[in-house]
Write a protein that holds these residues in place. Structure first.
Motif, PDB file in Angstrom:
ATOM      1  N   LEU B 506       0.838  -1.186   0.000  1.00 25.26           N
ATOM      2  CA  LEU B 506       0.000   0.000   0.000  1.00 25.26           C
ATOM      3  C   LEU B 506       0.874   1.237   0.000  1.00 25.26           C
ATOM      4  O   LEU B 506       2.039   1.195   0.374  1.00 25.26           O
ATOM      5  N   ASN B 507       0.282   2.350  -0.393  1.00 25.86           N
ATOM      6  CA  ASN B 507       1.026   3.604  -0.354  1.00 25.86           C
ATOM      7  C   ASN B 507       0.466   4.562   0.680  1.00 25.86           C
ATOM      8  O   ASN B 507       0.813   5.728   0.683  1.00 25.86           O
ATOM      9  N   THR B 508      -0.401   4.050   1.548  1.00 28.15           N
ATOM     10  CA  THR B 508      -1.046   4.931   2.505  1.00 28.15           C
ATOM     11  C   THR B 508      -0.282   4.953   3.829  1.00 28.15           C
ATOM     12  O   THR B 508       0.552   4.110   4.104  1.00 28.15           O
ATOM     13  N   MET B 509      -0.600   5.968   4.641  1.00 31.16           N
ATOM     14  CA  MET B 509       0.039   6.124   5.942  1.00 31.16           C
ATOM     15  C   MET B 509      -0.996   5.912   7.041  1.00 31.16           C
ATOM     16  O   MET B 509      -2.200   5.994   6.800  1.00 31.16           O
ATOM     17  N   ALA B 510      -0.482   5.706   8.247  1.00 27.50           N
ATOM     18  CA  ALA B 510      -1.365   5.449   9.382  1.00 27.50           C
ATOM     19  C   ALA B 510      -2.384   6.575   9.554  1.00 27.50           C
ATOM     20  O   ALA B 510      -3.557   6.320   9.841  1.00 27.50           O
ATOM     21  N   SER B 511      -1.954   7.818   9.340  1.00 26.65           N
ATOM     22  CA  SER B 511      -2.847   8.951   9.601  1.00 26.65           C
ATOM     23  C   SER B 511      -4.063   8.932   8.671  1.00 26.65           C
ATOM     24  O   SER B 511      -5.096   9.521   8.987  1.00 26.65           O
ATOM     25  N   GLN B 512      -3.949   8.269   7.516  1.00 23.03           N
ATOM     26  CA  GLN B 512      -5.070   8.244   6.585  1.00 23.03           C
ATOM     27  C   GLN B 512      -6.143   7.235   7.002  1.00 23.03           C
ATOM     28  O   GLN B 512      -7.241   7.256   6.488  1.00 23.03           O
ATOM     29  N   VAL B 513      -5.755   6.308   7.872  1.00 22.02           N
ATOM     30  CA  VAL B 513      -6.684   5.247   8.236  1.00 22.02           C
ATOM     31  C   VAL B 513      -7.216   5.419   9.657  1.00 22.02           C
ATOM     32  O   VAL B 513      -8.333   5.038   9.960  1.00 22.02           O
ATOM     33  N   MET B 514      -6.431   6.054  10.504  1.00 20.27           N
ATOM     34  CA  MET B 514      -6.809   6.142  11.918  1.00 20.27           C
ATOM     35  C   MET B 514      -8.092   6.956  12.100  1.00 20.27           C
ATOM     36  O   MET B 514      -8.423   7.822  11.301  1.00 20.27           O
ATOM     37  N   THR B 515      -8.787   6.629  13.172  1.00 22.84           N
ATOM     38  CA  THR B 515      -9.869   7.506  13.623  1.00 22.84           C
ATOM     39  C   THR B 515      -9.189   8.624  14.407  1.00 22.84           C
ATOM     40  O   THR B 515      -8.535   8.356  15.410  1.00 22.84           O
ATOM     41  N   PRO B 516      -9.314   9.891  13.948  1.00 25.49           N
ATOM     42  CA  PRO B 516      -8.557  10.954  14.626  1.00 25.49           C
ATOM     43  C   PRO B 516      -9.053  11.155  16.053  1.00 25.49           C
ATOM     44  O   PRO B 516     -10.181  10.794  16.400  1.00 25.49           O
ATOM     45  N   VAL B 517      -8.191  11.721  16.849  1.00 23.81           N
ATOM     46  CA  VAL B 517      -8.443  11.840  18.289  1.00 23.81           C
ATOM     47  C   VAL B 517      -9.733  12.613  18.566  1.00 23.81           C
ATOM     48  O   VAL B 517     -10.391  12.393  19.574  1.00 23.81           O
ATOM     49  N   GLU B 518     -10.117  13.517  17.646  1.00 28.33           N
ATOM     50  CA  GLU B 518     -11.351  14.279  17.849  1.00 28.33           C
ATOM     51  C   GLU B 518     -12.575  13.365  17.865  1.00 28.33           C
ATOM     52  O   GLU B 518     -13.565  13.662  18.509  1.00 28.33           O
ATOM     53  N   ASP B 519     -12.484  12.252  17.145  1.00 29.71           N
ATOM     54  CA  ASP B 519     -13.664  11.394  17.010  1.00 29.71           C
ATOM     55  C   ASP B 519     -13.662  10.218  17.986  1.00 29.71           C
ATOM     56  O   ASP B 519     -14.548   9.364  17.902  1.00 29.71           O
ATOM     57  N   ILE B 520     -12.664  10.125  18.849  1.00 32.54           N
ATOM     58  CA  ILE B 520     -12.683   9.009  19.781  1.00 32.54           C
ATOM     59  C   ILE B 520     -12.863   9.515  21.208  1.00 32.54           C
ATOM     60  O   ILE B 520     -12.603  10.682  21.500  1.00 32.54           O
ATOM     61  N   VAL B 521     -13.342   8.645  22.034  1.00 33.90           N
ATOM     62  CA  VAL B 521     -13.567   8.999  23.434  1.00 33.90           C
ATOM     63  C   VAL B 521     -12.348   8.565  24.236  1.00 33.90           C
ATOM     64  O   VAL B 521     -11.960   7.398  24.172  1.00 33.90           O
ATOM     65  N   VAL B 522     -11.721   9.493  24.935  1.00 33.27           N
ATOM     66  CA  VAL B 522     -10.553   9.153  25.735  1.00 33.27           C
ATOM     67  C   VAL B 522     -10.901   9.296  27.215  1.00 33.27           C
ATOM     68  O   VAL B 522     -11.883   9.946  27.579  1.00 33.27           O
ATOM     69  N   VAL B 523     -10.090   8.653  28.028  1.00 35.38           N
ATOM     70  CA  VAL B 523     -10.245   8.766  29.473  1.00 35.38           C
ATOM     71  C   VAL B 523      -9.036   9.539  29.975  1.00 35.38           C
ATOM     72  O   VAL B 523      -7.924   9.307  29.526  1.00 35.38           O
TER      73      VAL B 523
END
Lengths: 664, 664
Positions: B506-523
């Protein structure tokens, strides 16, 4: 099209198959050719064909039944025993010494089996020229010579090595492969399969051997390529038909009788003996290897070959079971006694059992000692065949004893399942089981060994006994030390090999193993020049350098390997850049620098990093599963230390042998 | 001692072997028992034993030659054809409908082959109760019924599933195993080997099948355990001897003749046909499965079984080749025509070739259609045996045509390698090759298929043709779609399975696939209370939460899974802690808090992190090689996003089928 991934792959796919096909065919041709040559040279030791000197005994006497005497083949000992003896020894010495000379002079890497080294290479360690053209040529020639000399060695390991040389050289026709380490490793795995495929005539055994014993990575693509390569090699060998039998396998047997429950006791006894012998062989052979490495012996490798060969020829000629070539012997030991056929040197006679058992046992003992001496000499030498032969000799002896017991005391309770007036015990099957036990004890192979035995003999009903025996022999052997002979050699030679499949349970953390940042040399992302980097390479010998933003913050930016840095500097020198040309991570925007050496082009910008508290057993998993050579320890992006494969190996060694002093 | 690592391991080792031995023996007993039961029920369809109703035909007529008529066995059709026909259909419907009813009522997971699901489970995905006790019991009973009903299905896949149920239930006697997911997976791999081992009587084939097709991780320990488990299962089965043949394998053949070069053309033709049939079968069967899932058909699973069984019984009874049970048919098709023996229903007669070829081909066609309809019904149903039977029927037909051609035109150039007055073409070998081709086309197995064919037949000299045919059929099949039937089902059912062995570029990077921090719930590591965490679990449905130091800095501290957090909260509730009890990463030192919920005990403190620019193909390697379920993206210690296995699978799907709309 919309999918560059697929378009890109087509070339790879086609070239991959072409390369694998070529490697397989070449391996088959080399194996067939060396079979023919060594058979011819081997026969010359015992006599010559008076119609045409270039014919071996088989072809000289072509078309005659085994019972007829062949008029055209003149054995040297037709005059007197002594003449034959002297000629035999003379030729053997000539072949062996020539082989040792060629190896020592032209290609030292051609010596030994080659399996431990190929295993190490497939594990990601580079041994330059080990799979080169010189090795290929010299190993092929000297393998023929050392086999023909009648030394107690096999051609299986060397053929695997030769096949891997082919697999290393051929793909370089395609420039793509040269650069792609992963693809090269895939081809090497396939070549290893082809090597075993042609060595035993066992294509499936080859694939599973490569999978079980050799390969670090084994994707479905690799398996698929290996399958094809092993097949192509077997087809090429079958078409060459070096033995003119129209069969791929020399030892094919068909047993008319099945085994009986009580025989399992004796089979398991063979398994125990095989395991004990394997452990003994490994210990003795490795001790000898260590002695050879450190003592005066290391200065006289050719004399050593001469001496062992003299001993082998002098002793070997006296016993028919040690004089004949191994494959022929093995085939005769495996054979079932069925009426008149297969009675090889009285193995099937009813009387005189004690004498023949003694001959078999003494041949086995002699072969055992000679094999310990031979494996590790400065000539190509495999261990599969001799260990099988030794096991088969002992197995046949045991089988003959059991048969004699059963025929003399048919009423004994143990033999109650034997039908009257029907042959019950098949000594040939004991030979086969013994061969598996001995080979299992020495190599500690499991699945692939059973498949190879199965493909060698086609004895379907014996799969279960062979499995049980292989298991017994491995268990017994493992009790004396977990390493088989190949892993033993890897340890002895100190190759950095991390067993892909062993499981470690450690309580340590990354920070306990890493080289802390204070003890490693780092490169800063700014402030370097062409000269400063060149100096760095001259002053230090590390294989690579972490790149940090500054020595104060120590934020990790990337990792640059020695090779890449060297290349970057050489490129810059070629372009005649001045020594004070700045070098760094990013081109400075404000200054209008005419030239700049940009790290980003050469640097690994995303090295694998772990937290310093990361559990060590997980770090090991990362090393072996991801195939990386280094892992960086960080905390919140700050570099704390570096772990290399060597650090891991040293750590494991210190845990497994806590008493021993480390020697790097 | 000085080495806790070794001491700790001893228990594991012993318990591991005990468990594996028990699983193997249990699998062998279950397989043997179900063989006996299904043979008996199957024979009841055709008649009964008037001396003892509980005997099947074999035992009823024990001691008689094949040529003699058995007086004690009374076929239903001894009166008229119609009575036999009606009884046959009636019994079949009774068995099949009962099976479907039991499956639907008590254990829906017992339906189908089970191989796709076991593969998914070994890949790390949890399907609760899939390997439970109900499934075990119901699948065993219904497998007997559905085999006896004479439906076009095999027992191989279901036996693997049953064996894995045993492998899931038995180890729980040892509390250690219950908790150790990796060990449980190792036992499951071994159990899968045992399943194939007893299904085919092919222990080595079982190990390699598990290695090639099933297992995500395959350490040398796993291989070693699998080897032992498959062996124990085979020994248990052999001791039970369900067919009273004293042989492990039902189809053992011994060909007196070798194949000829020209036959390779016809073999490869069979390979091509096998590949085409495989691709056709997969497409049709999956289309039917999709229809079954979405249409009205899904409400009437038992009626569907009834209908298919009615069709099978009505059509099947009319042709001898579809009426008999599959193993018997296969054995007869494989057999060489050697004098009088082996002439099964005129397969070896010289005349009337056209008629018999027609019978074989029509039987093959009917079996093909029935198999497409049957595989996927709400009863246990394997695909190995039917696909082998179909291939063998077509293969035997082709072999008979070639034989007729050769005997009628012995002078034709193609047959120049045939010796005069000696049988040249062996139609049985075409059946064997055809069976391999068809099974290869449907399942896309390679090495393990060849080993299984080899162990089934013991036909050593046919290893090369079978390899070539398996390769041809896989190539042809792959041209129409890379997935075999099992992977196809995995895709269809949407199981989150990441193929361990496929290579992605593939030619993609992790940042293109990850769910960005804005969209996840953190503790956050501080400031939480028992109630706030409980609310979090009620409000969100995520499987886990990254832990950060604060919402402003977002420095990554760890990762806490939903299960662990739930457990921590439940423990706190049990201790009756108040809802405002603070919870966090570290116990605050300054305040003298009476109670505190400490994350560190439950949290993964060292989750795998990668740089956001990390290449996606490397991320995939991390997922499949390290077996993790999530990877966190960070930059300088700061959390940027989260990648789960589902994200990866969605990304891969979007690349391979760029046009399709994603559906999560």
């Amino acid at each position: 099209g919309s999918n560059p991934y697929h378009d890109d792959a087509v070339d790879w796919v086609v070239e991959g198959w072409v390369v694998v096909l070529a490697v397989g065919i070449a391996a088959g041709i080399v194996a067939g050719g060396s079979d023919i040559a060594s058979q011819w040279l081997g026969d010359i030791k015992e006599g010559y064909c008076d119609t045409a000197f270039y014919l071996n005994r088989n072809f000289c006497c072509w078309g005659l039944d085994e019972a007829d005497t062949c008029q055209n083949w003149i054995p040297w000992n037709s005059a007197t025993f002594v003449v034959g003896y002297v000629f035999y020894i003379m030729f053997a010495l000539m072949f062996a010494t020539t082989a040792a000379y060629l190896v020592k002079t032209y290609a030292p890497y051609a010596e030994g089996s080659g399996i431990p080294e190929v295993k190490t290479i497939l594990g990601g360690f580079v041994i330059r020229h080990y799979l080169g053209l010189e090795t290929l040529v010299i190993k092929t020639v000297t393998l023929v010579l050392s086999t023909a000399a009648g030394l107690s060695l096999g051609k299986e390991g060397p053929l695997l090595h030769i096949s891997c040389c082919i697999g290393n050289i051929l793909p370089r026709v395609f420039p793509k492969f040269k650069k792609n380490e992963a693809k090269m490793r895939e081809i090497l795995s396939a070549a290893a399969s082809a090597g075993i495929s042609v060595a035993f005539g066992a294509p499936i055994g080859g694939v599973v051997f490569s999978l079980e014993e050799m390969s670090y990575y084994f994707s479905s693509d690799t398996m698929w390529h290996s399958f094809f390569c092993a097949m192509a090699a077997a087809v090429a060998l079958k078409l060459m038909d070096p033995f003119r039998t129209e069969k791929l396998v020399v030892f094919q047997v068909s047993y008319n009788r099945d085994w009986h429950g009580f025989e399992m006791i004796f089979y398991m006894l063979l398994g125990i003996l095989g395991g004990l012998w394997g452990a003994f062989f490994i210990r003795m052979n490795l001790r000898l290897a260590a002695f050879r490495k450190t003592s005066w012996l290391r200065f006289f490798p050719i004399y050593e070959v001469f001496g062992v060969c003299l001993l082998t020829a002098m002793v070997g000629y006296l016993n028919i079971f040690t004089r004949v070539q191994s494959p022929e012997l093995l085939a005769n030991l495996f054979r079932e006694c069925d009426g008149g056929a297969g009675n090889y040197h009285g193995l099937c006679d009813e009387g005189g059992v004690a004498l023949r058992v003694f001959a078999l046992l003494s041949a086995g003992g002699v072969k055992g000692i000679l094999t310990i001496l031979t494996f590790g000499l400065a000539i190509p030498a495999g261990i599969f065949m001799p260990s099988m032969v030794i096991g088969a000799l002992f197995g046949r002896a045991l089988g003959m004893l059991v048969l004699a017991w059963q025929t003399n005391h048919p009423g004994f309770w143990l033999f109650s399942s034997c039908l009257p007036d029907v042959p019950c015990v098949t000594p040939g099957s004991y030979a086969m089981v013994g061969a598996a036990a001995s080979m299992g004890g020495v190599t500690r192979m499991t699945v692939s060994l059973v498949i190879i035995m199965f493909e060698l003999t086609g004895a379907l009903t014996y799969v279960l006994p062979i499995m049980i025996v292989v298991m017994t022999s491995k268990w017994v052997g493992d009790a004396f030390g977990k390493e088989g002979i190949f892993d033993g050699i890897i340890l002895l030679c100190g190759y950095p090999f991390l067993d892909d499949r062993e499981e470690y349970k450690l309580n340590t953390m990354a920070s306990q193993v890493m080289t802390p940042v204070e003890d490693i040399v780092v490169v800063t992302a700014t402030g370097n020049t062409l000269d400063s980097l060149d100096n760095l390479l001259h002053e230090t010998q590390y294989k690579g350098y972490p790149v940090v933003n500054s020595l104060r913050d120590m934020m990790l930016v990337g990792y640059i390997s020695r090779t890449e840095l060297r290349y970057a500097i050489d490129e810059a020198r070629k372009r005649n850049l001045p020594g004070n040309t700045p070098a760094g991570n990013v081109v400075p925007i404000l200054e209008n620098t005419p030239a700049f050496i940009e790290f980003r082009l050469w640097m690994d910008q995303t090295p694998i990093t772990v937290s310093h508290r990361f559990p060590m057993d997980q770090v090991i998993v990362i090393f072996r599963k991801l195939g990386v050579r280094y892992v960086l320890c960080t905390q919140h992006g700050q570099l704390l230390g570096l772990i290399t494969k060597k650090d891991v190996l040293r750590h494991l060694a210190s845990i497994e042998h806590p008493g021993e002093q480390e020697s790097s």
